[in-house]
Scaffold this motif. Sequence first.
Motif, PDB file in Angstrom:
ATOM      1  N   VAL A 100       0.874  -1.172   0.000  1.00 26.08           N
ATOM      2  CA  VAL A 100       0.000   0.000   0.000  1.00 26.08           C
ATOM      3  C   VAL A 100       0.915   1.226   0.000  1.00 26.08           C
ATOM      4  N   GLY A 101       0.331   2.410  -0.059  1.00 22.56           N
ATOM      5  CA  GLY A 101       1.124   3.625  -0.027  1.00 22.56           C
ATOM      6  C   GLY A 101       1.915   3.759   1.259  1.00 22.56           C
ATOM      7  N   ALA A 102       3.024   4.501   1.202  1.00 21.85           N
ATOM      8  CA  ALA A 102       3.937   4.597   2.348  1.00 21.85           C
ATOM      9  C   ALA A 102       3.260   5.186   3.582  1.00 21.85           C
ATOM     10  N   ARG A 103       2.360   6.153   3.397  1.00 21.66           N
ATOM     11  CA  ARG A 103       1.704   6.755   4.569  1.00 21.66           C
ATOM     12  C   ARG A 103       0.744   5.772   5.235  1.00 21.66           C
ATOM     13  N   GLN A 104       0.080   4.937   4.459  1.00 19.37           N
ATOM     14  CA  GLN A 104      -0.768   3.905   5.046  1.00 19.37           C
ATOM     15  C   GLN A 104       0.092   2.856   5.740  1.00 19.37           C
ATOM     16  N   VAL A 105       1.237   2.542   5.151  1.00 17.14           N
ATOM     17  CA  VAL A 105       2.189   1.639   5.799  1.00 17.14           C
ATOM     18  C   VAL A 105       2.552   2.170   7.182  1.00 17.14           C
ATOM     19  N   ALA A 106       2.839   3.471   7.260  1.00 13.14           N
ATOM     20  CA  ALA A 106       3.214   4.080   8.535  1.00 13.14           C
ATOM     21  C   ALA A 106       2.080   3.979   9.552  1.00 13.14           C
ATOM     22  N   ILE A 107       0.858   4.241   9.107  1.00 17.22           N
ATOM     23  CA  ILE A 107      -0.300   4.132  10.006  1.00 17.22           C
ATOM     24  C   ILE A 107      -0.428   2.704  10.534  1.00 17.22           C
ATOM     25  N   ASN A 108      -0.263   1.723   9.639  1.00 15.79           N
ATOM     26  CA  ASN A 108      -0.357   0.324  10.057  1.00 15.79           C
ATOM     27  C   ASN A 108       0.697  -0.008  11.109  1.00 15.79           C
ATOM     28  N   ASN A 109       1.930   0.438  10.876  1.00 19.65           N
ATOM     29  CA  ASN A 109       2.996   0.148  11.834  1.00 19.65           C
ATOM     30  C   ASN A 109       2.707   0.772  13.193  1.00 19.65           C
ATOM     31  N   LEU A 110       2.317   2.034  13.198  1.00 28.48           N
ATOM     32  CA  LEU A 110       2.010   2.711  14.455  1.00 28.48           C
ATOM     33  C   LEU A 110       0.862   2.026  15.189  1.00 28.48           C
ATOM     34  N   ALA A 111      -0.147   1.587  14.433  1.00 32.05           N
ATOM     35  CA  ALA A 111      -1.303   0.944  15.062  1.00 32.05           C
ATOM     36  C   ALA A 111      -0.938  -0.400  15.676  1.00 32.05           C
ATOM     37  N   TRP A 112      -0.131  -1.199  14.983  1.00 32.40           N
ATOM     38  CA  TRP A 112       0.289  -2.485  15.551  1.00 32.40           C
ATOM     39  C   TRP A 112       1.133  -2.259  16.808  1.00 32.40           C
ATOM     40  N   LEU A 113       2.019  -1.273  16.763  1.00 37.16           N
ATOM     41  CA  LEU A 113       2.855  -0.993  17.927  1.00 37.16           C
ATOM     42  C   LEU A 113       2.016  -0.579  19.129  1.00 37.16           C
ATOM     43  N   GLU A 114       1.013   0.264  18.908  1.00 40.83           N
ATOM     44  CA  GLU A 114       0.149   0.683  20.025  1.00 40.83           C
ATOM     45  C   GLU A 114      -0.639  -0.496  20.577  1.00 40.83           C
ATOM     46  N   LEU A 115      -1.135  -1.354  19.686  1.00 40.30           N
ATOM     47  CA  LEU A 115      -1.873  -2.529  20.139  1.00 40.30           C
ATOM     48  C   LEU A 115      -1.013  -3.385  21.058  1.00 40.30           C
ATOM     49  N   CYS A 116       0.289  -3.452  20.738  1.00 38.52           N
ATOM     50  CA  CYS A 116       1.188  -4.327  21.478  1.00 38.52           C
ATOM     51  C   CYS A 116       1.970  -3.600  22.567  1.00 38.52           C
ATOM     52  N   SER A 117       1.549  -2.372  22.885  1.00 38.61           N
ATOM     53  CA  SER A 117       2.200  -1.577  23.937  1.00 38.61           C
ATOM     54  C   SER A 117       3.698  -1.416  23.682  1.00 38.61           C
ATOM     55  N   ALA A 118       4.037  -1.152  22.419  1.00 38.46           N
ATOM     56  CA  ALA A 118       5.444  -0.960  22.041  1.00 38.46           C
ATOM     57  C   ALA A 118       5.608   0.358  21.307  1.00 38.46           C
ATOM     58  N   SER A 119       4.930   1.384  21.807  1.00 43.08           N
ATOM     59  CA  SER A 119       4.861   2.649  21.073  1.00 43.08           C
ATOM     60  C   SER A 119       6.130   3.486  21.183  1.00 43.08           C
ATOM     61  N   ASP A 120       7.153   2.974  21.902  1.00 40.03           N
ATOM     62  CA  ASP A 120       8.383   3.744  22.021  1.00 40.03           C
ATOM     63  C   ASP A 120       9.323   3.541  20.831  1.00 40.03           C
ATOM     64  N   ILE A 121       8.990   2.643  19.910  1.00 36.77           N
ATOM     65  CA  ILE A 121       9.855   2.375  18.753  1.00 36.77           C
ATOM     66  C   ILE A 121       9.621   3.442  17.689  1.00 36.77           C
ATOM     67  N   GLU A 122      10.687   4.004  17.190  1.00 31.43           N
ATOM     68  CA  GLU A 122      10.600   5.048  16.173  1.00 31.43           C
ATOM     69  C   GLU A 122      10.069   4.477  14.860  1.00 31.43           C
ATOM     70  N   VAL A 123       9.117   5.193  14.265  1.00 32.76           N
ATOM     71  CA  VAL A 123       8.574   4.835  12.948  1.00 32.76           C
ATOM     72  C   VAL A 123       8.785   6.024  12.026  1.00 32.76           C
ATOM     73  N   ALA A 124       9.517   5.815  10.952  1.00 31.72           N
ATOM     74  CA  ALA A 124       9.895   6.907  10.052  1.00 31.72           C
ATOM     75  C   ALA A 124       9.376   6.659   8.649  1.00 31.72           C
ATOM     76  N   LEU A 125       8.843   7.694   8.061  1.00 32.44           N
ATOM     77  CA  LEU A 125       8.371   7.611   6.686  1.00 32.44           C
ATOM     78  C   LEU A 125       9.560   7.657   5.739  1.00 32.44           C
ATOM     79  N   GLY A 126       9.498   6.823   4.712  1.00 29.29           N
ATOM     80  CA  GLY A 126      10.535   6.820   3.693  1.00 29.29           C
ATOM     81  C   GLY A 126       9.974   7.242   2.353  1.00 29.29           C
ATOM     82  N   SER A 127      10.538   6.686   1.309  1.00 27.99           N
ATOM     83  CA  SER A 127      10.147   7.079  -0.038  1.00 27.99           C
ATOM     84  C   SER A 127       8.699   6.677  -0.326  1.00 27.99           C
ATOM     85  N   GLU A 128       7.968   7.587  -0.933  1.00 31.11           N
ATOM     86  CA  GLU A 128       6.574   7.306  -1.308  1.00 31.11           C
ATOM     87  C   GLU A 128       6.444   6.858  -2.750  1.00 31.11           C
ATOM     88  N   ILE A 129       7.552   6.855  -3.478  1.00 29.00           N
ATOM     89  CA  ILE A 129       7.567   6.391  -4.870  1.00 29.00           C
ATOM     90  C   ILE A 129       8.859   5.633  -5.129  1.00 29.00           C
TER      91      ILE A 129
END
Length: 343
Positions: free
Chosen positions: A41-70
């Motif tokens: 999926v698009g990179a911004r949706q990828v980022a949302i998915n990663n952040l959501a899984w981390l919050e679900l698993c109480s691991a929200s301290d891990i840095e999530v960085a957006l990369g190339s969108e193309i």
Amino acid sequence: MPKTKLLVDVDTGIDDSLALLYLLASPEAEILGITCTAGNVGARQVAINNLAWLELCSASDIEVALGSEIPLVEPLRTTEETHGPQGIGYAELDPPRRTLSDRHATEVWIDAARRHPGEVIGLVTGPLTNLALALKIEPELPSLLRRLVVMGGALNHPGNTFPTAEWNVSVDPEAAQIVFAAFSGLPEERRPLLCPLDVTERIEMLPAHIHQLAELAGCHEFEWLRAEDERGRRSTASNAVVRHVSDAVRFYLEFHQDHGQGYLAHMHDPFAAAVALHPEIAVTTPAVVDVELLGTLTRGSTIADWRGMWGREPNVAVVTDTDPAAFFSHMIGRIAALAREVG
């Protein structure tokens, strides 16, 4: 025991999601950061998915960085028909409260490698765009990283995107070519580990695996996905991790069934994650691997020289065999333990 430092680069669809859960559940893994690229999926949706899984698993301290969108050259293609409109099948995770890192993915790659020279394993389960861009800034990354593990390519195996091309490589073939070239010349024990379709399409998740996950996680509900079930049927599991995994995997099972592969799901990315932590589970063969960029019918194909016909030293260790049953027992046990902990 010292933990394995990981930098994880993903295009989070369904199997990337399970790879992330597996790593979060592994006490020997230290995730330094998660970088996001466009692919499933698009990179911004990828980022949302990663952040959501981390919050679900109480691991929200891990840095999530957006990369190339193309991709570097190729127009972006995504595959919502494979992974669902948000990339996680039928799962509906709570919107994340956290925001993305201020840093770009390339900065995260370079900073992690420089801060921990010779210690970081880079794991890429999506297109190689971010790593290719980081190499342009810091060409010493291959010597700074401890090792690179890549899910990608199809060598002696049909492609899953075009007749001879695998998805991750075909989305950005120029990036893959840059990476394979840059990681040439490393000592044998530090060559990138490549997990191609030749092996990952043997990693077949079945409904029984979801049933086992639910049982081990302590769910009282009977969790069994059936090919004859109504499309989009939602899990009623009381455990949130089990419920979301079940809903994500159901979509993936249906996709594979619709394409004549059976009611199963290839778990490419969790296998690559397991190889990153435990390379001993993989049988490997050295090879020179390069990427076709100009072929009218074969652009994006990975070509392996197994016999040294190009006169070049091997640049990867290709994973050629494993024990799928042992892998699933290991992965399901890990994610079930995480599910029990999360509740």
